[in-house]
Design an enzyme around this catalytic site. Structure first.
Site, mmCIF file in Angstrom:
data_model
loop_
_atom_site.group_PDB
_atom_site.id
_atom_site.type_symbol
_atom_site.label_atom_id
_atom_site.label_comp_id
_atom_site.label_asym_id
_atom_site.label_seq_id
_atom_site.Cartn_x
_atom_site.Cartn_y
_atom_site.Cartn_z
ATOM 1 N N LYS A 58 -20.430 17.043 31.634
ATOM 2 C CA LYS A 58 -20.006 16.018 30.667
ATOM 3 C C LYS A 58 -21.212 15.619 29.822
ATOM 4 C CE LYS A 58 -19.848 11.415 30.627
ATOM 5 N NZ LYS A 58 -20.121 11.116 29.206
ATOM 6 N N GLU B 33 -32.468 11.795 37.221
ATOM 7 C CA GLU B 33 -33.641 11.573 36.371
ATOM 8 C C GLU B 33 -33.357 10.314 35.582
ATOM 9 O OE1 GLU B 33 -36.175 11.633 33.684
ATOM 10 O OE2 GLU B 33 -35.747 13.674 33.007
ATOM 11 N N CYS C 238 -37.078 9.459 28.116
ATOM 12 C CA CYS C 238 -37.267 8.830 29.437
ATOM 13 C C CYS C 238 -38.740 8.598 29.742
ATOM 14 C CB CYS C 238 -36.599 9.654 30.530
ATOM 15 S SG CYS C 238 -37.121 11.371 30.533
ATOM 16 N N GLU D 206 -37.279 -1.277 30.352
ATOM 17 C CA GLU D 206 -37.282 -0.067 29.533
ATOM 18 C C GLU D 206 -36.703 -0.417 28.156
ATOM 19 O OE1 GLU D 206 -34.624 3.248 30.626
ATOM 20 O OE2 GLU D 206 -36.307 4.568 30.167
HETATM 21 P P1 NDP Z 1 -26.180 5.696 30.724
HETATM 22 O O1 NDP Z 1 -27.074 5.891 31.880
HETATM 23 O O2 NDP Z 1 -25.192 4.598 30.810
HETATM 24 O O3 NDP Z 1 -25.382 7.037 30.397
HETATM 25 C C1 NDP Z 1 -25.837 8.353 30.629
HETATM 26 C C2 NDP Z 1 -24.627 9.272 30.862
HETATM 27 O O4 NDP Z 1 -23.919 8.858 32.034
HETATM 28 C C3 NDP Z 1 -23.599 9.237 29.732
HETATM 29 O O5 NDP Z 1 -23.013 10.518 29.592
HETATM 30 C C4 NDP Z 1 -22.618 8.210 30.264
HETATM 31 O O6 NDP Z 1 -21.368 8.239 29.644
HETATM 32 C C5 NDP Z 1 -22.547 8.585 31.718
HETATM 33 N N1 NDP Z 1 -22.028 7.522 32.607
HETATM 34 C C6 NDP Z 1 -21.972 6.175 32.370
HETATM 35 N N2 NDP Z 1 -21.406 5.539 33.418
HETATM 36 C C7 NDP Z 1 -21.093 6.491 34.337
HETATM 37 C C8 NDP Z 1 -20.497 6.472 35.637
HETATM 38 N N3 NDP Z 1 -20.115 5.335 36.223
HETATM 39 N N4 NDP Z 1 -20.333 7.639 36.291
HETATM 40 C C9 NDP Z 1 -20.737 8.798 35.740
HETATM 41 N N5 NDP Z 1 -21.295 8.889 34.507
HETATM 42 C C10 NDP Z 1 -21.487 7.759 33.815
HETATM 43 O O7 NDP Z 1 -27.098 5.535 29.430
HETATM 44 P P2 NDP Z 1 -26.702 5.003 27.987
HETATM 45 O O8 NDP Z 1 -26.448 6.173 27.150
HETATM 46 O O9 NDP Z 1 -25.648 3.945 28.007
HETATM 47 O O10 NDP Z 1 -28.087 4.285 27.583
HETATM 48 C C11 NDP Z 1 -28.430 3.047 28.192
HETATM 49 C C12 NDP Z 1 -29.862 3.045 28.632
HETATM 50 O O11 NDP Z 1 -30.066 4.098 29.583
HETATM 51 C C13 NDP Z 1 -30.876 3.364 27.540
HETATM 52 O O12 NDP Z 1 -31.185 2.234 26.813
HETATM 53 C C14 NDP Z 1 -32.031 3.865 28.349
HETATM 54 O O13 NDP Z 1 -32.743 2.763 28.847
HETATM 55 C C15 NDP Z 1 -31.379 4.618 29.497
HETATM 56 N N6 NDP Z 1 -31.303 6.077 29.256
HETATM 57 C C16 NDP Z 1 -32.217 6.863 29.875
HETATM 58 C C17 NDP Z 1 -32.232 8.217 29.622
HETATM 59 C C18 NDP Z 1 -33.238 9.103 30.239
HETATM 60 O O14 NDP Z 1 -33.595 10.122 29.640
HETATM 61 N N7 NDP Z 1 -33.690 8.808 31.462
HETATM 62 C C19 NDP Z 1 -31.284 8.855 28.699
HETATM 63 C C20 NDP Z 1 -30.318 7.947 28.158
HETATM 64 C C21 NDP Z 1 -30.355 6.606 28.431
HETATM 65 P P3 NDP Z 1 -21.119 7.082 28.517
HETATM 66 O O15 NDP Z 1 -21.952 7.522 27.373
HETATM 67 O O16 NDP Z 1 -19.672 7.089 28.289
HETATM 68 O O17 NDP Z 1 -21.565 5.763 29.091
#
Ligand code: NDP
Length: 492
Positions: free
Chosen positions: A184, A260, A295, A394
């Site tokens: 996904k 991660e 990240c 963050e």
């Molecule tokens: P999330 O951690 O919420 O989302 C990452 C992925 O997980 C998306 O595909 C999301 O779908 C999915 N997801 C959300 N909830 C669930 C669940 N309960 N079960 C399984 N999958 C799920 O990150 P966001 O995109 O909302 O960003 C929010 C914050 O996360 C950022 O501000 C940053 O701080 C951090 N982040 C960190 C990253 C990294 O590289 N370590 C990358 C992206 C974000 P959906 O988009 O529908 O929520």
């Protein structure tokens, strides 16, 4: 660079899921908006539990019946290498699909993301026939062995910040190890991975082995995490969601997870550095690359008093030089913020930190632009205490929090974070100092006199504590997609 620019309306988008080797359109449940101009690009269908079930069952059947796991591993490697070649041959199309809905400027997707993706596939292809089990030391009338086997089907949930590269770190080692997989992508960046999956089939990968399901985390992501046929999960995103993924994995398995997660990575600069300008370039890139939406963004600067004034002045000068150009402009080097709510969140964090006493050296603010996208200028804040929000949380935006130190021990104490331990940077000309920092810092990766990954896929990446579990890249990422079986044979 020239001739890289394009018009977003000229890009044909593969809108839908990718199931059993075919693009499957569906309802118009989710609007996908380009961060480059704020316009809706397409409406995406959302996979519910039924469709996730179909994807997982398809991957399981194809993995069992196609010979993908049972063939000579070098045959799998050949397919993966052809896949990498096709990625390169279709580089411009993939780069445009990536740039049109993500924050990645076209010069960077062409120059880095796509070549890195192709080489990453080749890297994991090399492991196909290089990782075997062991023969154990037993009595000679016994033969004891450990053998690796794939899980069957793995689940992958990828974020929006580097859609193709992040997804490939999950699905490629899983496929190379003999698994099928269900991915996904973020619903904000759903297109490029569909084309990547199509190219896998074109390269000879059995149709249905690699499936992509579109949707939100709560509907689609949660269904992947809880599916009984999915034996292992890999997730990149926030720490909060990582915990939810792990909970679902525990309740529906238990099944192993690679997570991660977030970071608040420190960069320590000692006053023995030989070039303030070189270090300023590194620090600046480390907190403004992809507008801080990385990240491992180096978002905390811990600088020794003797060099603080000169380094801060050099960074302030660099902050004024970024330009807000649409990602499909060939001259764009700076990224927009992924969405309006994310920009609001970043600015609220900056404002809250100013109220809590942080001093704004350079304000992070909305940039004037006629692109229609939302761009935030790089900001720098001097912090007096470790409780300040900009020091703790963050940002996932282009804001650097700064503290000054006198003694080395003070620097190491400031570098500690109560939650995160993803990466750290150390800038010094002193070998003893660097060695002490490497041993002392609680981070999954320590970079010395550089900041950021190289193209050495062999070095694993992953965090400590709230920054995650397990590793992406390296031999470790390949092995994480295999389970170990113990065998003991007796001669009759
Ligand atoms: P999330 O951690 O919420 O989302 C990452 C992925 O997980 C998306 O595909 C999301 O779908 C999915 N997801 C959300 N909830 C669930 C669940 N309960 N079960 C399984 N999958 C799920 O990150 P966001 O995109 O909302 O960003 C929010 C914050 O996360 C950022 O501000 C940053 O701080 C951090 N982040 C960190 C990253 C990294 O590289 N370590 C990358 C992206 C974000 P959906 O988009 O529908 O929520």
């Amino acid at each position: 660079m020239s001739n890289l620019g394009f018009r977003p309306e000229d890009v044909a988008l593969p809108v839908g899921h990718f199931l059993a080797g075919k693009l499957v359109p569906g309802g118009a449940d989710i609007a996908v908006t380009s961060p480059g101009n704020g316009r809706v690009l397409a409406y995406l269908p959302e996979a519910g539990a039924d469709l996730v079930d179909e994807a997982a069952q398809t991957a399981a059947r194809v993995q069992r019946e196609s010979g993908w796991a049972s063939c000579a591993p070098r045959e799998r490697a050949k397919v993966l290498r052809r896949w990498a070649d096709l990625v390169e041959r279709n580089a411009m199309e993939l780069a445009r699909l990536e740039t049109v809905c993500s924050t990645r400027p076209i010069a960077q997707t062409v120059g880095w993301d796509i070549p890195f993706l192709a080489e990453g596939i080749r890297f994991f292809a090399e492991y196909c026939d290089k990782v075997g089990g062991d023969v154990a030391a037993t009595a000679t009338n016994l033969l004891g062995m450990t053998v690796y086997e794939p899980y069957g089907v793995t689940g992958a949930i990828a974020p929006w910040n580097f859609p193709l590269v992040m997804a490939s770190w999950k699905v490629v080692p899983a496929l190379a190890a003999g698994n099928g997989t269900v991915l996904k992508p973020s619903e904000m960046t759903p297109f490029s991975v569909v084309r990547l999956a199509e190219l896998a089939v074109e390269a000879g990968m059995p149709a249905g082995l690699f499936n992509v399901v579109q949707g939100t985390g709560l509907a689609t992501g949660e269904a992947i995490c809880r599916h009984p046929a999915i034996g292992k999960l890999s997730f990149t995103g926030s720490t909060r969601t990582g915990i939810a993924v792990m909970k679902a994995a525990a309740e529906s398995g238990p099944k192993p997870v690679t997570l991660e997660l977030g970071g608040k990575s420190p960069q320590l600069v000692f006053d023995d550095i030989t070039s303030v300008d070189d270090v300023a370039d590194r620090i600046f890139r480390a907190f403004t690359g992809n507008a801080g939406q990385v990240c491992v963004t180096g978002s905390r600067l811990i600088v020794q008093r003797g060099v603080a004034e000169a380094l801060i002045a050099a960074l302030v000068a660099r902050c004024g030089q970024v330009k807000a150009l649409a990602p499909w402009d060939e001259n764009a080097t700076y990224s927009p913020i992924i969405s309006e709510p994310q920009a609001d969140r970043i600015l609220a964090l900056v404002q809250g930190s100013a109220h809590a006493g942080a001093q704004e050296l350079v304000a992070c603010k909305r940039m004037d632009t006629n692109t229609g996208g939302v761009f935030l200028s790089p900001g720098m804040m001097m912090v007096q205490n470790a409780e300040c929000p900009i020091w703790q949380e963050e940002v996932f935006g282009p804001v650097l929090a700064i503290q000054v130190f006198d003694e080395d021990d003070q620097a190491f104490a400031l570098a500690e974070h109560p939650v995160y331990g993803l990466a750290a940077g150390v800038h010094t000309a002193s070998l003893p100092r660097a060695m002490r920092a490497i041993r002392t810092l609680k981070a999954g990766t320590v970079w010395v006199n550089r900041y950021g990954r190289s193209s050495d896929f062999v070095i694993p990446t992953g965090g400590f504590g709230g920054s995650g579990i397990g590793k992406d890249l390296g031999r470790q990422a390949f092995e994480a997609n295999l389970r170990l079986k113990s065998v003991l044979m007796a001669a009759e």
